[in-house]
Design an enzyme around this catalytic site. Structure first.
Site, PDB file in Angstrom:
ATOM      1  CD  GLU A 240     -60.049   2.650 -45.032  1.00 13.68           C
ATOM      2  OE1 GLU A 240     -60.393   1.769 -45.838  1.00 13.68           O
ATOM      3  OE2 GLU A 240     -59.478   2.387 -43.944  1.00 13.68           O
ATOM      4  CE  LYS A 256     -56.376  -4.081 -44.286  1.00 15.64           C
ATOM      5  NZ  LYS A 256     -56.785  -2.924 -43.513  1.00 15.64           N
TER       6      LYS A 256
END
Length: 439
Positions: A240, A256
């Site tokens: 990420e 997410k």
């Protein structure tokens, strides 16, 4: 600060990454950033190695961003380092009083004497002029660097036996705590909270480089990092990006939504497709996208916040992930530290509303997060930057013989505690495997 730049061809150099990492171990401070040849649309390099600090800043949370801003404005050079999660206490009326077995500084950045950029088939050396006479000899040393064979007993308990990884929160306690967080959500205190738990090993010594190389082989993540500061190490396989600045453009790519990879190709594709349509996972991602949009709007030029990708499935070695890309434009006169301060910590590791979620997180988590779920990266001389989210990572304090890795997930109104626990184990698999493979 002036730097001398020199570029060499590396077409015929085998095992370059391993040689660079082995060569870097002679320095007390080193940061290795590796994209593992992922191209996520905003990739600037294959890898960067920064070593040998000329100046540095290490501080607690008190006026942390102000101190970093002053340091950055004075040096006007490349800075590599990290913001721990607990720097949140510098921007909001928050505290962190949970246990901390690692003892990392809250914030650390250094100005390297030597930086090496690996791009395509070349390696670019950018050395401070005071050490530029070492470029040729360093390149020769890297080319001829012997790759040490892994020590099969590199991970051991000080008192003998195999490594023992313990959960900081027992499963039943975890399920209970998720239930309590759900009560907050049902009462309307928050919409979402990223709740994390630590796994740790005490009285255990490892070879950090061996563990990192195993972890990177398992995960091949786009924001992999090896950090060494004296006796403290970060071995990171993060998928990420937290935040990147390219000129006036700001890019955030929150994750997410997670699904396990499967061996069977057809079943694996079905899993990825199901993730893209999963109402719960998409709602988690969209809540954080809204939070990121709000954070970026604090510094953005009017009307410039844009969602470029929403809930796109990205596939990695261990998992499928839902990733969104949010961008904005900022004024050229704005300090890069102001952009970091206005968005930190990242929404994907906190929840919504952010401050309320952070207060609840602190109440139910048993461990101070420290560098975990913070950010590590670099700032350029012209004020651009790129930072990852420190997840899927092993933290190690060699002096304390303490190893830690944490995992978490977003708790929303639709969360089922048992499934949240299972998701944590999926995310923990690579770290556990890398440690136990070296036991």
């Amino acid at each position: 600060m002036q730097r001398t730049t020199r570029t060499y061809s590396i077409k015929s150099i085998s095992n370059l990454n391993e040689k660079l990492l082995q060569w870097a171990q002679q320095y007390e401070t080193a940061v290795w950033l590796d994209s593992n040849h992922h191209n996520q649309g905003y990739t600037s390099f294959h890898s960067i190695l920064a070593v040998d600090e000329f100046t540095s800043i290490q501080t607690d949370v008190v006026n942390a961003f102000e101190k970093l801003k002053e340091y950055q404005s004075i040096t006007q050079d490349y800075l590599f380092g990290y913001l721990s999660y607990d720097v949140k206490n510098a921007t909001e009326n928050l505290t962190s009083t949970n246990s901390d077995g690692l003892g990392f500084a809250e914030l650390f950045f250094f100005q390297p004497q030597k930086i090496l950029f690996v791009k395509n088939n070349s390696i670019e050396f950018q050395y401070l002029t005071m050490v530029d006479d070492e470029i040729d000899t360093d390149f020769e040393a890297i080319c001829t660097q012997e790759i040490k064979q892994k020590n099969t007993t590199s991970t051991r308990l000080e008192n003998g036996g195999n490594i023992v990884i313990k959960p900081r929160i027992q499963k039943q306690d975890y399920l209970f705590k998720v239930g309590e967080i759900l009560e907050h959500i049902h009462k309307g205190d928050i919409y979402e909270a990223n709740f994390c738990q630590e796994f740790y090993a005490e009285n255990t010594r490892i070879n950090p480089l061996d563990i990192y190389e195993d972890l990177n082989t398992i995960s091949e993540a786009p924001f992999a990092t090896f950090l060494k500061i004296d006796n403290q190490y970060l071995l990171c396989a993060s998928p990420e990006r937290y935040l990147k600045k390219e000129g006036a453009k700001i890019i955030s790519q929150p994750i997410k939504g997670t699904a396990r990879r499967l061996v069977d190709l057809q079943e694996d594709q079905k899993t990825a497709s199901a993730l893209s349509k999963d109402i719960k996972e998409r709602s988690e991602n969209i809540m954080i996208v809204d939070l990121v949009r709000n954070d970026l709007s604090k510094t953005a030029s009017k009307g410039s916040v844009t969602v470029q990708e929403l809930c796109k499935v990205y596939t990695f070695e261990q998992v499928h992930q839902l990733i969104s890309t949010v961008t904005s434009q900022v004024s050229d006169s704005l300090s890069p530290i102001d952009v970091l301060q206005s968005t930190f910590p990242m929404g994907s590791m906190t929840g919504a509303p952010k401050v309320s979620a952070m207060k609840i997180i602190e109440e139910y988590e048993d461990t101070k997060r420290g560098l975990y779920s913070g950010a590590i990266g670099y700032i350029t001389p012209n004020g651009d930057f790129d930072f990852n989210v420190v997840i899927r990572s092993i933290l190690y304090n060699a002096q304390k013989a303490y190893i830690s890795y944490s995992v978490g997930g977003a708790i929303t109104a639709n969360s089922i505690p048992e499934k949240e626990y299972e998701e944590c184990l999926i995310k923990a698999k690579a770290m556990r495997e890398a440690l136990l493979n070296n036991a």
